[in-house]
Design a protein around this motif. Structure first.
Motif, PDB file in Angstrom:
ATOM      1  N   LYS A   1      -6.563   9.875   1.600  1.00  0.00           N
ATOM      2  CA  LYS A   1      -7.032   9.218   0.757  1.00  0.00           C
ATOM      3  C   LYS A   1      -6.479   7.783   0.368  1.00  0.00           C
ATOM      4  O   LYS A   1      -6.802   6.658   0.152  1.00  0.00           O
ATOM      5  CB  LYS A   1      -7.155   9.981  -0.789  1.00  0.00           C
ATOM      6  CG  LYS A   1      -8.469  11.232  -0.688  1.00  0.00           C
ATOM      7  CD  LYS A   1      -8.115  12.022  -1.952  1.00  0.00           C
ATOM      8  CE  LYS A   1      -8.232  11.066  -3.260  1.00  0.00           C
ATOM      9  NZ  LYS A   1      -8.176  12.102  -4.396  1.00  0.00           N
ATOM     10  N   GLY A   2      -5.260   7.959   0.665  1.00  0.00           N
ATOM     11  CA  GLY A   2      -4.414   6.657   0.378  1.00  0.00           C
ATOM     12  C   GLY A   2      -4.744   5.740   1.392  1.00  0.00           C
ATOM     13  O   GLY A   2      -4.698   4.397   1.131  1.00  0.00           O
ATOM     14  N   LEU A   3      -4.959   6.096   2.712  1.00  0.00           N
ATOM     15  CA  LEU A   3      -4.884   5.271   3.699  1.00  0.00           C
ATOM     16  C   LEU A   3      -6.748   4.574   3.463  1.00  0.00           C
ATOM     17  O   LEU A   3      -7.015   3.453   3.787  1.00  0.00           O
ATOM     18  CB  LEU A   3      -5.203   5.889   5.067  1.00  0.00           C
ATOM     19  CG  LEU A   3      -3.924   6.193   5.780  1.00  0.00           C
ATOM     20  CD1 LEU A   3      -3.953   7.096   7.037  1.00  0.00           C
ATOM     21  CD2 LEU A   3      -3.184   4.915   6.212  1.00  0.00           C
ATOM     22  N   ASP A   4      -7.540   5.374   2.971  1.00  0.00           N
ATOM     23  CA  ASP A   4      -9.004   4.885   2.696  1.00  0.00           C
ATOM     24  C   ASP A   4      -8.764   3.815   1.512  1.00  0.00           C
ATOM     25  O   ASP A   4      -9.423   2.836   1.452  1.00  0.00           O
ATOM     26  CB  ASP A   4      -9.988   6.089   2.414  1.00  0.00           C
ATOM     27  CG  ASP A   4     -10.155   6.798   3.389  1.00  0.00           C
ATOM     28  OD1 ASP A   4      -9.873   6.482   4.790  1.00  0.00           O
ATOM     29  OD2 ASP A   4     -10.717   8.084   3.277  1.00  0.00           O
ATOM     30  N   ILE A   5      -7.959   3.918   0.709  1.00  0.00           N
ATOM     31  CA  ILE A   5      -7.833   2.973  -0.395  1.00  0.00           C
ATOM     32  C   ILE A   5      -7.358   1.723   0.233  1.00  0.00           C
ATOM     33  O   ILE A   5      -7.834   0.578  -0.016  1.00  0.00           O
ATOM     34  CB  ILE A   5      -6.905   3.274  -1.553  1.00  0.00           C
ATOM     35  CG1 ILE A   5      -7.611   4.504  -2.246  1.00  0.00           C
ATOM     36  CG2 ILE A   5      -6.499   2.154  -2.274  1.00  0.00           C
ATOM     37  CD1 ILE A   5      -6.541   5.044  -3.232  1.00  0.00           C
TER      38      ILE A   5
ATOM     39  N   GLY B   1       0.677  -1.014   0.153  1.00  0.00           N
ATOM     40  CA  GLY B   1      -0.049   0.044  -0.044  1.00  0.00           C
ATOM     41  C   GLY B   1       0.980   1.285  -0.120  1.00  0.00           C
ATOM     42  O   GLY B   1       1.777   1.074   0.583  1.00  0.00           O
ATOM     43  N   VAL B   2       0.168   2.274  -0.540  1.00  0.00           N
ATOM     44  CA  VAL B   2       0.872   3.536  -0.537  1.00  0.00           C
ATOM     45  C   VAL B   2       0.383   4.793   0.255  1.00  0.00           C
ATOM     46  O   VAL B   2      -0.848   4.933  -0.036  1.00  0.00           O
ATOM     47  CB  VAL B   2       1.044   4.062  -2.128  1.00  0.00           C
ATOM     48  CG1 VAL B   2       1.777   5.307  -2.333  1.00  0.00           C
ATOM     49  CG2 VAL B   2       1.615   3.085  -2.868  1.00  0.00           C
TER      50      VAL B   2
ATOM     51  N   GLU C   1      -1.188   6.711 -10.199  1.00  0.00           N
ATOM     52  CA  GLU C   1      -1.796   5.695 -10.763  1.00  0.00           C
ATOM     53  C   GLU C   1      -3.058   5.456  -9.759  1.00  0.00           C
ATOM     54  O   GLU C   1      -4.115   4.661 -10.309  1.00  0.00           O
ATOM     55  CB  GLU C   1      -0.940   4.445 -10.719  1.00  0.00           C
ATOM     56  CG  GLU C   1       0.239   4.702 -11.681  1.00  0.00           C
ATOM     57  CD  GLU C   1      -0.191   4.877 -13.186  1.00  0.00           C
ATOM     58  OE1 GLU C   1      -1.190   4.395 -13.495  1.00  0.00           O
ATOM     59  OE2 GLU C   1       0.606   5.581 -13.771  1.00  0.00           O
ATOM     60  N   LEU C   2      -3.030   5.768  -8.462  1.00  0.00           N
ATOM     61  CA  LEU C   2      -4.409   5.656  -7.765  1.00  0.00           C
ATOM     62  C   LEU C   2      -5.131   6.757  -7.720  1.00  0.00           C
ATOM     63  O   LEU C   2      -5.977   6.904  -6.779  1.00  0.00           O
ATOM     64  CB  LEU C   2      -3.653   5.105  -6.266  1.00  0.00           C
ATOM     65  CG  LEU C   2      -2.885   3.894  -6.319  1.00  0.00           C
ATOM     66  CD1 LEU C   2      -2.191   3.234  -4.968  1.00  0.00           C
ATOM     67  CD2 LEU C   2      -3.655   2.652  -6.764  1.00  0.00           C
ATOM     68  N   GLY C   3      -4.667   7.809  -8.314  1.00  0.00           N
ATOM     69  CA  GLY C   3      -5.346   9.189  -8.272  1.00  0.00           C
ATOM     70  C   GLY C   3      -5.184   9.947  -7.063  1.00  0.00           C
ATOM     71  O   GLY C   3      -5.822  10.830  -6.487  1.00  0.00           O
ATOM     72  N   LEU C   4      -4.077   9.606  -6.527  1.00  0.00           N
ATOM     73  CA  LEU C   4      -3.395  10.495  -5.377  1.00  0.00           C
ATOM     74  C   LEU C   4      -2.176  11.492  -5.611  1.00  0.00           C
ATOM     75  O   LEU C   4      -1.483  11.185  -6.613  1.00  0.00           O
ATOM     76  CB  LEU C   4      -2.814   9.494  -4.521  1.00  0.00           C
ATOM     77  CG  LEU C   4      -3.497   8.074  -3.887  1.00  0.00           C
ATOM     78  CD1 LEU C   4      -2.951   7.438  -3.183  1.00  0.00           C
ATOM     79  CD2 LEU C   4      -4.578   8.787  -3.013  1.00  0.00           C
TER      80      LEU C   4
END
Length: 297
Positions: free
Chosen positions: A112-116, A89-90, A102-105
């Motif tokens: 937002k990264g944690l929510d993914i 995870g990123v 690439e993850l829209g971050l």
């Protein structure tokens, strides 16, 4: 039980990452997520920490930092056997965070990264594998040589300026524009010419928002190759702004290819830059390793 092992680079973003640490911890506490934390102390430390870790009790391994932190964490993960490797995870808190696009971050989109990650949904993604004379390693995002390495070195000197440092460094290096005799074999296609740079991309972005490989996909089993041939300084200055939109690929001096294997040979060793790090020299063989990692997405 969903439990995360988090590698945190306090020095990411020229030290600005540290301010996000209590916010990230509080967010995870509020969500009731169990975590263990590893803090990097020097370059290469993230790889060592993950390579030495017992991953058996974790649901995922998270890199909180910039692209360099991701690069090291992935290389640590790849030392583990396939069945022991955990989803990756990123959490972007670095300067560039090109891969996180690439993850829209965007940089600092830590929540937002944690929510993914907490959605627990994953996808299989490819990695690039690099084999030099004296070392080998993986890359998640992109590896470059030539002009892009010189621009990367200049960026490092002015990185405290933040995201604009990538743009300023590229413009500065344009003034000293150099070409190099390079032989590159892209699957069965051989190019032997004076070239300004070669980028081999697994994902689309480099720097912060340079759309260097607009057609790249992280799960297609291929690497995208972008080559800049001989070009005048005035023309590269006109080309440069188009990298933000990916329209640079329409210039006749730009070649694009997709391949599973790329070999590069030069008259003298030339330095490489994988995922914003300076590591390895030519001659080099670069291959795509399909579906080698699970990514929280």
């Amino acid at each position: 039980m969903f439990k995360l092992l988090i590698v945190f680079n306090r020095n990411a973003g020229s030290g600005k990452a540290q301010q996000f640490l209590p916010l990230i911890k509080q967010h995870l506490d509020n969500k009731g997520v169990a975590c263990d934390w590893l803090f990097t102390e020097s370059q290469g430390h993230a790889k060592t920490l993950i390579a030495q870790a017992d991953l058996s009790t974790y649901s995922g391994v998270i890199a909180a930092g910039g692209d360099g932190t991701l690069f090291e964490t992935v290389n640590g993960l790849m030392t583990h056997d396939d069945h022991d490797r955990k989803p990756f995870g990123v959490v972007p808190v670095g300067t560039g965070n090109a891969f996180s696009r690439e993850l829209g971050l965007l940089p600092s989109d830590w929540e937002k990264g944690l929510d993914i990650i907490l959605s627990r949904q994953t996808q299989s993604i490819d990695l690039g594998h690099v084999e030099c004379v004296d070392q080998s390693f993986y890359f998640l995002n992109i590896i470059g040589m030539g002009f892009v390495v010189e621009a990367g070195k200049t960026t490092l000197k002015i990185k405290k300026l933040g995201k604009i440092s990538y743009t300023l460094a590229t413009l500065w290096e344009t003034i000293k524009l150099k070409k190099h005799r390079i032989k590159v074999t892209i699957d069965d296609v051989v190019i032997d010419d004076d070239l300004v740079f070669i980028e081999v991309a697994n994902s689309r972005y480099t720097g912060t928002s340079f759309l260097i490989a607009p057609d790249a996909k992280i799960d297609d089993g291929l690497l995208d190759v972008i080559i800049l041939e001989k070009i005048s300084r005035p023309k590269i200055l006109r080309l440069f702004p188009t990298i933000y939109s990916g329209k640079h690929v329409n210039y006749k001096e730009i070649q694009t290819h997709q391949a599973k294997k790329i070999t590069i040979e030069t008259q003298a060793p030339m330095p490489l830059m994988p995922d914003g790090e300076f590591k390895g020299t030519t001659p080099v063989t670069i291959t795509c390793v399909p579906s080698s990692l699970q990514l929280f997405s």
